[in-house]
Motif scaffolding. Structure first.
Motif, short mmCIF file in Angstrom:
data_model
loop_
_atom_site.label_atom_id
_atom_site.label_comp_id
_atom_site.label_asym_id
_atom_site.label_seq_id
_atom_site.Cartn_x
_atom_site.Cartn_y
_atom_site.Cartn_z
N SER A 45 8.15 21.36 19.96
CA SER A 45 8.10 22.40 18.93
C SER A 45 8.59 21.85 17.61
N VAL A 46 8.35 22.62 16.56
CA VAL A 46 8.87 22.33 15.23
C VAL A 46 9.86 23.44 14.90
N SER A 47 11.12 23.08 14.67
CA SER A 47 12.14 24.10 14.44
C SER A 47 12.42 24.34 12.96
N ALA A 48 11.95 23.46 12.09
CA ALA A 48 12.14 23.66 10.65
C ALA A 48 11.06 22.89 9.89
N LEU A 49 10.68 23.45 8.75
CA LEU A 49 9.72 22.79 7.87
C LEU A 49 10.00 23.25 6.45
N LYS A 50 10.05 22.28 5.52
CA LYS A 50 10.23 22.67 4.13
C LYS A 50 9.53 21.68 3.21
N PRO A 51 8.96 22.20 2.12
CA PRO A 51 8.36 21.30 1.13
C PRO A 51 9.47 20.63 0.32
N THR A 52 9.23 19.41 -0.11
CA THR A 52 10.17 18.69 -0.95
C THR A 52 9.44 18.26 -2.22
N GLU A 53 10.16 17.64 -3.13
CA GLU A 53 9.55 17.14 -4.37
C GLU A 53 8.46 16.11 -4.09
N THR A 54 8.62 15.36 -3.00
CA THR A 54 7.69 14.26 -2.72
C THR A 54 6.82 14.48 -1.48
N GLY A 55 6.88 15.67 -0.86
CA GLY A 55 6.07 15.92 0.33
C GLY A 55 6.65 17.02 1.19
N TRP A 56 7.01 16.68 2.44
CA TRP A 56 7.51 17.66 3.41
C TRP A 56 8.61 17.04 4.26
N GLU A 57 9.51 17.89 4.78
CA GLU A 57 10.47 17.51 5.82
C GLU A 57 10.31 18.48 6.97
N ALA A 58 10.32 17.95 8.18
CA ALA A 58 10.20 18.79 9.37
C ALA A 58 11.23 18.35 10.41
N ASP A 59 11.80 19.32 11.13
CA ASP A 59 12.64 19.04 12.28
C ASP A 59 11.80 19.31 13.52
N VAL A 60 11.64 18.28 14.34
CA VAL A 60 10.75 18.33 15.49
C VAL A 60 11.57 18.13 16.77
N GLU A 61 11.36 19.01 17.76
CA GLU A 61 12.07 18.96 19.03
C GLU A 61 11.25 18.17 20.06
#
Length: 126
Positions: A65-81
């Motif tokens: 699963s993916v527990s978090a996702l957020k856009p950043t200045e340079t792309g994206w960050e995701a927390d993946v389980e």
């Protein structure tokens, strides 16, 4: 024949794209950064599929699963389980949370394991 994916399962990432040096960074040609999110490439669903697919390729394990996702200045960050060690009973299996960093093109530029825990463990935040 493989069973159909159920709710909550992650679909495979799309085929990798080929970069073209003549193409602009933004679809409208003004070269703006990722502050505008479009449908299709560049939206949240696309970012999740990209992060999951590339992490799976590197780790050799299918993310759950993916527990978090957020856009950043340079792309994206995701927390993946990810399931790291399967045990019986299932609640004692070892899971891990990986932070995946993608650039504007959806290419993985970094990842790190942030946490390991047993599947049956719950966060106790006060």
């Amino acid at each position: 024949m493989a069973p159909a994916p159920t709710t909550g399962e992650i679909m495979a990432a799309p085929e990798p794209r080929r970069r073209s040096s003549s193409r602009s960074r933004d679809s409208d040609g003004d070269g703006a950064s990722g502050s505008r999110r479009r449908s299709g490439k560049g939206n949240a669903g696309w970012a999740i599929r990209s992060a999951v697919g590339q992490l799976q390729e590197l780790l050799g394990r299918a993310p759950e699963s993916v527990s978090a996702l957020k856009p950043t200045e340079t792309g994206w960050e995701a927390d993946v389980e990810v399931l790291e060690l399967e045990r019986v009973p299932e609640t004692t299996s070892v899971m891990a949370t990986y932070r995946v960093t993608l650039d504007e093109e959806g290419d993985l530029v970094g990842y790190e394991r942030k946490r390991r825990y047993t599947r049956g463990q719950i966060d106790r935040r006060g």
